[in-house]
Enzyme design. Structure first.
Site, PDB file in Angstrom:
ATOM      1  N   CYS A 195       0.841  -1.195   0.000  1.00  0.00           N
ATOM      2  CA  CYS A 195       0.000   0.000   0.000  1.00  0.00           C
ATOM      3  C   CYS A 195       0.882   1.254   0.000  1.00  0.00           C
ATOM      4  CB  CYS A 195      -0.907   0.009   1.222  1.00  0.00           C
ATOM      5  SG  CYS A 195      -2.153  -1.293   1.259  1.00  0.00           S
ATOM      6  N   CYS A 255      -6.668   1.736   4.429  1.00  0.00           N
ATOM      7  CA  CYS A 255      -7.253   0.458   4.854  1.00  0.00           C
ATOM      8  C   CYS A 255      -6.905   0.208   6.319  1.00  0.00           C
ATOM      9  CB  CYS A 255      -6.752  -0.681   3.973  1.00  0.00           C
ATOM     10  SG  CYS A 255      -5.003  -1.090   4.218  1.00  0.00           S
ATOM     11  N   GLU A 282       0.782   3.716   1.959  1.00  0.00           N
ATOM     12  CA  GLU A 282       1.200   4.090   3.312  1.00  0.00           C
ATOM     13  C   GLU A 282       2.450   3.337   3.751  1.00  0.00           C
ATOM     14  OE1 GLU A 282      -3.231   4.805   2.992  1.00  0.00           O
ATOM     15  OE2 GLU A 282      -1.782   3.298   2.313  1.00  0.00           O
TER      16      GLU A 282
END
Length: 242
Positions: A55, A88, A57
Site C-alpha cells: 500500500c 485500509c 502508506e
C-alpha cells in the site's frame, strides 16, 4: 503546527502518478507532514503475487524513517482522481504507530484523527505495559496465599557488566502450624534498570520493602513507619534509585 492541506494533497497526487498498479489499475498516493516540517510521500506498488502488494502508506512510513524519522502530524491519501481516500485497516495501524492518536488524516468533510479512525488501537504502550521497565509481573498463583506477608529486599546486581536491580521476597517466620518449607525465599525477581521497577515488583507482593543501596545502606520503601534499625525512607537515600 499549521497544516496546508492543499500543498499536502498536491504532494500526494504527484506521488500517485508514480504508483505501480498494473493489476488493479487503482493508483494511490499519500503524503505526510512530519513534525519537523518536511513532507514524505509514498505510492502503492503491486505485485503479480497479489498478497505481497504494498500500500502507499507502507512507502510513506518507510520514507519517514529513511529520511530522518520523526512523527507524522497530518496525512493526505488520494485516489486516481486526486480525491481523499481512506487508508485500509492495516495502514491505519501503520499510521497510528508513526503518528499516534492525534495524527490527522484528510477526509470529507473534515480531517479525522487516528483515534477516530482506529479506536481502541493497539500501540507501543501496550507492549511497554508487559515488557517495559514499568511492567510489574503478577504474583504467581502458587504464591498468592502469601501476598501481603513477608518482606521484599531490593538490591543492586550485575548483568552483562552493567548494574541492574533485582529483589527477592522472603518469609522468615510463620505460625507454629507452618512447616519450615513455608519459610525462606518465596520468589526471586527479574532484573530492572532502576530500583523503582524492583520496588514496584515488591509492592505487588507485600507492604514491607527494604532497599539495599550499592554501599550496603538500608532504606524503607514499605508502608508505615520504618522499622527499628532502618532510619531512612526510600527514595530519600541518595544512592537508592540509580
Amino acid at each position: 503546527m499549521e497544516i496546508d492541506w492543499a500543498v499536502l494533497r498536491e504532494a500526494a497526487i504527484e506521488a500517485m502518478r508514480h504508483a505501480y498498479a498494473p493489476y488493479s489499475d487503482f493508483p494511490v498516493g499519500v503524503a505526510g507532514l512530519v513534525d519537523d516540517g518536511r513532507i514524505v510521500v509514498g505510492c502503492n506498488v503491486e505485485n503479480a503475487s497479489y498478497g505481497v502488494g504494498l500500500c502507499a502508506e507502507c512507502g510513506l512510513v518507510t520514507s519517514l524513517h529513511a529520511t530522518g524519522g520523526g512523527r507524522l502530524v497530518a496525512v493526505s491519501c488520494v485516489d486516481a482522481a486526486g480525491s481523499p481516500l481512506m487508508p485500509c485497516g492495516r495502514c491505519r495501524q501503520l499510521l497510528y504507530e508513526a503518528g499516534g492518536a492525534e495524527c490527522l488524516v484528510e477526509a470529507v468533510p473534515q480531517p479525522l484523527t487516528m483515534a477516530e479512525l482506529l479506536p481502541h488501537a493497539f500501540g507501543p504502550e501496550d507492549i511497554a505495559r508487559v515488557t517495559g521497565p514499568a511492567a510489574v509481573p503478577e504474583v504467581p498463583a502458587q504464591l498468592a496465599r502469601w501476598r501481603g506477608r513477608g518482606t521484599v529486599f531490593v538490591h543492586p546486581d550485575l548483568a552483562g557488566g552493567a548494574q541492574v536491580w533485582t529483589a527477592y521476597w522472603e518469609r522468615s517466620a510463620g505460625s507454629p502450624q507452618e512447616s519450615d518449607a513455608d519459610k525462606g525465599v518465596l520468589e526471586e525477581g527479574p532484573h530492572f534498570p532502576t530500583a523503582d521497577g524492583a520496588v514496584r515488583w515488591g509492592r505487588v507482593r507485600t507492604p514491607r520493602i527494604v532497599v539495599v543501596d550499592p554501599a550496603g545502606a538500608l532504606s524503607w520503601a514499605g508502608e508505615g513507619a520504618p522499622p527499628d534499625g532502618i532510619g531512612v525512607r526510600w527514595p530519600e537515600h541518595g544512592d537508592s534509585r540509580e
